[in-house]
Write a protein that holds these residues in place. Structure first.
Motif, PDB file in Angstrom:
ATOM      1  N   GLU A  12      17.389  -9.844  -3.741  1.00  0.00           N
ATOM      2  CA  GLU A  12      18.143  -8.653  -3.327  1.00  0.00           C
ATOM      3  C   GLU A  12      17.879  -7.484  -4.273  1.00  0.00           C
ATOM      4  O   GLU A  12      17.684  -6.351  -3.835  1.00  0.00           O
ATOM      5  N   ALA A  13      17.862  -7.768  -5.569  1.00  0.00           N
ATOM      6  CA  ALA A  13      17.571  -6.726  -6.558  1.00  0.00           C
ATOM      7  C   ALA A  13      16.135  -6.250  -6.407  1.00  0.00           C
ATOM      8  O   ALA A  13      15.847  -5.057  -6.578  1.00  0.00           O
ATOM      9  N   ALA A  14      15.231  -7.148  -6.087  1.00  0.00           N
ATOM     10  CA  ALA A  14      13.834  -6.779  -5.898  1.00  0.00           C
ATOM     11  C   ALA A  14      13.689  -5.808  -4.729  1.00  0.00           C
ATOM     12  O   ALA A  14      12.920  -4.842  -4.807  1.00  0.00           O
ATOM     13  N   ILE A  15      14.428  -6.032  -3.655  1.00  0.00           N
ATOM     14  CA  ILE A  15      14.371  -5.136  -2.494  1.00  0.00           C
ATOM     15  C   ILE A  15      14.798  -3.724  -2.893  1.00  0.00           C
ATOM     16  O   ILE A  15      14.174  -2.745  -2.497  1.00  0.00           O
ATOM     17  N   VAL A  16      15.834  -3.626  -3.698  1.00  0.00           N
ATOM     18  CA  VAL A  16      16.293  -2.316  -4.171  1.00  0.00           C
ATOM     19  C   VAL A  16      15.173  -1.623  -4.950  1.00  0.00           C
ATOM     20  O   VAL A  16      14.908  -0.430  -4.761  1.00  0.00           O
ATOM     21  N   LEU A  17      14.491  -2.368  -5.803  1.00  0.00           N
ATOM     22  CA  LEU A  17      13.409  -1.787  -6.599  1.00  0.00           C
ATOM     23  C   LEU A  17      12.197  -1.433  -5.744  1.00  0.00           C
ATOM     24  O   LEU A  17      11.536  -0.415  -5.987  1.00  0.00           O
ATOM     25  N   PHE A  18      11.902  -2.252  -4.739  1.00  0.00           N
ATOM     26  CA  PHE A  18      10.819  -1.903  -3.811  1.00  0.00           C
ATOM     27  C   PHE A  18      11.142  -0.580  -3.115  1.00  0.00           C
ATOM     28  O   PHE A  18      10.277   0.281  -2.967  1.00  0.00           O
ATOM     29  N   ARG A  19      12.383  -0.423  -2.673  1.00  0.00           N
ATOM     30  CA  ARG A  19      12.787   0.820  -2.003  1.00  0.00           C
ATOM     31  C   ARG A  19      12.629   2.020  -2.937  1.00  0.00           C
ATOM     32  O   ARG A  19      12.191   3.087  -2.522  1.00  0.00           O
ATOM     33  N   LYS A  20      13.006   1.844  -4.189  1.00  0.00           N
ATOM     34  CA  LYS A  20      12.853   2.935  -5.160  1.00  0.00           C
ATOM     35  C   LYS A  20      11.380   3.295  -5.326  1.00  0.00           C
ATOM     36  O   LYS A  20      11.033   4.477  -5.409  1.00  0.00           O
ATOM     37  N   ALA A  21      10.518   2.288  -5.384  1.00  0.00           N
ATOM     38  CA  ALA A  21       9.077   2.548  -5.507  1.00  0.00           C
ATOM     39  C   ALA A  21       8.568   3.302  -4.284  1.00  0.00           C
ATOM     40  O   ALA A  21       7.801   4.268  -4.410  1.00  0.00           O
ATOM     41  N   ILE A  22       8.999   2.886  -3.104  1.00  0.00           N
ATOM     42  CA  ILE A  22       8.578   3.543  -1.861  1.00  0.00           C
ATOM     43  C   ILE A  22       9.055   4.994  -1.859  1.00  0.00           C
ATOM     44  O   ILE A  22       8.281   5.916  -1.583  1.00  0.00           O
ATOM     45  N   ASN A  23      10.317   5.200  -2.176  1.00  0.00           N
ATOM     46  CA  ASN A  23      10.888   6.556  -2.153  1.00  0.00           C
ATOM     47  C   ASN A  23      10.272   7.472  -3.199  1.00  0.00           C
ATOM     48  O   ASN A  23      10.255   8.696  -3.013  1.00  0.00           O
ATOM     49  N   SER A  24       9.770   6.897  -4.282  1.00  0.00           N
ATOM     50  CA  SER A  24       9.136   7.724  -5.312  1.00  0.00           C
ATOM     51  C   SER A  24       7.644   7.931  -5.025  1.00  0.00           C
ATOM     52  O   SER A  24       6.968   8.654  -5.748  1.00  0.00           O
ATOM     53  N   GLY A  25       7.144   7.268  -3.979  1.00  0.00           N
ATOM     54  CA  GLY A  25       5.744   7.423  -3.605  1.00  0.00           C
ATOM     55  C   GLY A  25       4.792   6.614  -4.453  1.00  0.00           C
ATOM     56  O   GLY A  25       3.593   6.869  -4.480  1.00  0.00           O
ATOM     57  N   ASP A  26       5.311   5.615  -5.137  1.00  0.00           N
ATOM     58  CA  ASP A  26       4.508   4.821  -6.057  1.00  0.00           C
ATOM     59  C   ASP A  26       4.108   3.492  -5.418  1.00  0.00           C
ATOM     60  O   ASP A  26       4.959   2.688  -5.082  1.00  0.00           O
ATOM     61  N   LYS A  27       2.807   3.288  -5.234  1.00  0.00           N
ATOM     62  CA  LYS A  27       2.293   2.043  -4.653  1.00  0.00           C
ATOM     63  C   LYS A  27       3.012   1.708  -3.342  1.00  0.00           C
ATOM     64  O   LYS A  27       3.440   0.573  -3.113  1.00  0.00           O
ATOM     65  N   VAL A  28       3.147   2.713  -2.493  1.00  0.00           N
ATOM     66  CA  VAL A  28       3.914   2.558  -1.257  1.00  0.00           C
ATOM     67  C   VAL A  28       3.357   1.438  -0.394  1.00  0.00           C
ATOM     68  O   VAL A  28       4.130   0.622   0.140  1.00  0.00           O
ATOM     69  N   ASP A  29       2.045   1.359  -0.262  1.00  0.00           N
ATOM     70  CA  ASP A  29       1.429   0.334   0.594  1.00  0.00           C
ATOM     71  C   ASP A  29       1.894  -1.063   0.206  1.00  0.00           C
ATOM     72  O   ASP A  29       2.424  -1.813   1.038  1.00  0.00           O
ATOM     73  N   SER A  30       1.699  -1.409  -1.044  1.00  0.00           N
ATOM     74  CA  SER A  30       2.034  -2.768  -1.479  1.00  0.00           C
ATOM     75  C   SER A  30       3.543  -2.967  -1.560  1.00  0.00           C
ATOM     76  O   SER A  30       4.042  -4.044  -1.221  1.00  0.00           O
ATOM     77  N   ALA A  31       4.277  -1.947  -1.985  1.00  0.00           N
ATOM     78  CA  ALA A  31       5.725  -2.089  -2.085  1.00  0.00           C
ATOM     79  C   ALA A  31       6.346  -2.344  -0.714  1.00  0.00           C
ATOM     80  O   ALA A  31       7.228  -3.204  -0.569  1.00  0.00           O
ATOM     81  N   LEU A  32       5.879  -1.625   0.302  1.00  0.00           N
ATOM     82  CA  LEU A  32       6.426  -1.800   1.649  1.00  0.00           C
ATOM     83  C   LEU A  32       6.108  -3.186   2.196  1.00  0.00           C
ATOM     84  O   LEU A  32       6.987  -3.869   2.734  1.00  0.00           O
ATOM     85  N   LYS A  33       4.862  -3.603   2.052  1.00  0.00           N
ATOM     86  CA  LYS A  33       4.486  -4.939   2.546  1.00  0.00           C
ATOM     87  C   LYS A  33       5.252  -6.033   1.809  1.00  0.00           C
ATOM     88  O   LYS A  33       5.782  -6.956   2.435  1.00  0.00           O
ATOM     89  N   ASP A  34       5.325  -5.926   0.492  1.00  0.00           N
ATOM     90  CA  ASP A  34       6.018  -6.949  -0.293  1.00  0.00           C
ATOM     91  C   ASP A  34       7.510  -6.976   0.027  1.00  0.00           C
ATOM     92  O   ASP A  34       8.115  -8.042   0.134  1.00  0.00           O
ATOM     93  N   MET A  35       8.105  -5.797   0.187  1.00  0.00           N
ATOM     94  CA  MET A  35       9.524  -5.738   0.529  1.00  0.00           C
ATOM     95  C   MET A  35       9.780  -6.401   1.881  1.00  0.00           C
ATOM     96  O   MET A  35      10.746  -7.154   2.045  1.00  0.00           O
ATOM     97  N   ALA A  36       8.915  -6.152   2.852  1.00  0.00           N
ATOM     98  CA  ALA A  36       9.078  -6.750   4.179  1.00  0.00           C
ATOM     99  C   ALA A  36       8.995  -8.276   4.111  1.00  0.00           C
ATOM    100  O   ALA A  36       9.768  -8.972   4.777  1.00  0.00           O
TER     101      ALA A  36
END
Length: 82
Positions: free
Chosen positions: A17-41
């Motif tokens: 659950e905490a990891a999902i929050v951090l993935f969202r932060k990475a996506i929203n900051s535009g950092d490694k969006v591709d991998s963050a989105l796939k990993d979060m999913a």
């Protein structure tokens, strides 16, 4: 940011659950969006949150590179199988 993504992946094992929050932060900051989105999913699917994962991909895929679109499609196909 690669180190942060690696740290998040370790966190997935302990607190997804905490990891999902951090993935969202990475996506929203535009950092490694591709991998963050796939990993979060993938993590969301493991937590039986496939519908939320599908919506996240639909919402954020426009932020991803052209090269990652096929990979995102494959994640979506996997999520729809659930």
């Amino acid at each position: 940011m690669l180190m942060v993504i690696m740290w998040i992946m370790k966190l997935v094992e302990k607190n997804p659950e905490a990891a999902i929050v951090l993935f969202r932060k990475a996506i929203n900051s535009g950092d490694k969006v591709d991998s963050a989105l796939k990993d979060m999913a993938v993590v969301m699917k493991q937590l039986d949150r496939s519908e939320e994962a599908i919506e996240a991909i639909r919402s954020f895929r426009s932020l991803c590179s052209k090269q990652s679109q096929e990979s995102l499609d494959n994640v979506l196909i996997d999520l729809y199988k659930v």
